[in-house]
Write a protein that holds these residues in place. Structure first.
Motif, PDB file in Angstrom:
ATOM      1  N   UNK A 160       0.830  -1.205   0.000  1.00  0.00           N
ATOM      2  CA  UNK A 160       0.000   0.000   0.000  1.00  0.00           C
ATOM      3  C   UNK A 160       0.861   1.250   0.000  1.00  0.00           C
ATOM      4  N   UNK A 161       1.937   1.248   0.765  1.00  0.00           N
ATOM      5  CA  UNK A 161       2.855   2.387   0.749  1.00  0.00           C
ATOM      6  C   UNK A 161       3.443   2.556  -0.658  1.00  0.00           C
ATOM      7  N   UNK A 162       3.811   1.458  -1.273  1.00  0.00           N
ATOM      8  CA  UNK A 162       4.351   1.529  -2.637  1.00  0.00           C
ATOM      9  C   UNK A 162       3.316   2.097  -3.607  1.00  0.00           C
ATOM     10  N   UNK A 163       2.051   1.672  -3.459  1.00  0.00           N
ATOM     11  CA  UNK A 163       0.994   2.197  -4.314  1.00  0.00           C
ATOM     12  C   UNK A 163       0.794   3.690  -4.085  1.00  0.00           C
ATOM     13  N   UNK A 164       0.717   4.116  -2.836  1.00  0.00           N
ATOM     14  CA  UNK A 164       0.523   5.532  -2.533  1.00  0.00           C
ATOM     15  C   UNK A 164       1.670   6.382  -3.064  1.00  0.00           C
ATOM     16  N   UNK A 165       2.878   5.845  -2.997  1.00  0.00           N
ATOM     17  CA  UNK A 165       4.055   6.596  -3.440  1.00  0.00           C
ATOM     18  C   UNK A 165       3.981   6.934  -4.927  1.00  0.00           C
ATOM     19  N   UNK A 166       3.244   6.149  -5.684  1.00  0.00           N
ATOM     20  CA  UNK A 166       3.137   6.402  -7.129  1.00  0.00           C
ATOM     21  C   UNK A 166       2.334   7.662  -7.427  1.00  0.00           C
ATOM     22  N   UNK A 167       1.537   8.125  -6.467  1.00  0.00           N
ATOM     23  CA  UNK A 167       0.746   9.347  -6.649  1.00  0.00           C
ATOM     24  C   UNK A 167       1.355  10.550  -5.949  1.00  0.00           C
ATOM     25  N   UNK A 168       2.455  10.352  -5.239  1.00  0.00           N
ATOM     26  CA  UNK A 168       2.986  11.384  -4.344  1.00  0.00           C
ATOM     27  C   UNK A 168       4.019  12.266  -5.035  1.00  0.00           C
TER      28      UNK A 168
END
Length: 254
Positions: free
Chosen positions: A122-130
């Motif tokens: 989930x952190x990896x997924x969120x990082x893609x939008x950050x």
């Protein structure tokens, strides 16, 4: 596409679908020093209380994505109620794999890390939008005290003791993923009560209105068992918190 109907029934009266209060959401927003125009993405946004109140109180703009049609509809109504529907939008969709078209200042997933297979995914997924310099918010359970048996862990609705970490280990795990913990706001036992106990009156009223529904026996079973289960297990053993993370800066060695 929707979450199981039982959860829509049990949490239909909730504005916050985690053991967090409006006061804790406000504390989190203040701790992050949110400013007008801050762009926020919320995956698993539920009934939209975080985005809507932050839009009202801090002037944020953003998007929430949630699989529950009911909760998404409630989020849209909440945005209209608070007159922030021009600042936030809510999408009924599976948040798994969702990446924002425009980089955001805050990327959040509070209590829905299953969307990417756990905390790390989930952190990896969120990082893609950050955007660079942005903040990730992850809401996650942890053990307040380690359950002495696997049966007690299952009483907390975990599949095993290994499902969760104690708080120091959870905090350390973010570092191993390459992130600094820059803030945290934790739920307490009263917050758990408000999340769990608020379901009981909701489902009692639902049973009165829907005694012949095919789910009525399951709902009645939940009403019979959940108060004791919560008092014996969740309230005593399980914690929950929101952790603010920023990618670690790796300094050059002199």
């Amino acid at each position: 596409m929707d979450i199981p109907r039982i959860f829509n029934i049990m949490e239909s009266g909730h504005r916050i679908h985690n053991p967090f209060t409006p006061e804790k959401l406000a504390t989190l927003g203040a701790a992050l020093h949110l400013e007008s125009g801050t762009r926020v993405l919320d995956l698993g946004s539920g009934s939209g209380e975080m985005l809507c109140t932050w839009a009202r109180d801090y002037g944020v703009i953003g998007t929430g994505v949630d699989m529950s049609q009911l909760f998404t509809e409630q989020a849209i109504l909440r945005a209209e109620e608070l007159c922030v529907d021009h600042q936030v939008r809510f999408i009924h969709d599976d948040a798994a794999g969702y990446v924002s078209d425009e980089k955001v200042d805050v990327a959040a997933c509070l209590g829905a890390s299953w969307i990417a297979g756990g905390v790390a995914g989930t952190i990896e997924l969120l990082a893609r939008s950050l955007r660079t310099g942005g903040i990730i918010l992850i809401g996650e359970p942890y053990w307040r005290q380690l359950p002495p048996t696997e049966d007690i862990a299952k009483g907390c609705l975990a599949t095993a003791i290994s499902d969760f970490l104690v708080l120091p280990e959870l905090v350390a795990s973010f570092g191993r993923l390459g992130y600094d913990v820059v803030e945290m706001v934790l739920a307490n036992q009263d917050d758990w009560d408000r999340y769990e106990a608020a379901k009981w009156l909701t489902i009692r009223r639902w049973l009165e209105a829907n005694p012949g529904d095919e789910l009525a026996p399951e709902v009645q079973s939940r009403l019979t068992s959940e108060p004791q289960r919560h008092a014996a297990y969740t309230r005593e053993y399980l914690g929950w918190g929101v952790f603010a993370l920023m990618p670690r800066i790796f300094l050059k060695q002199a």
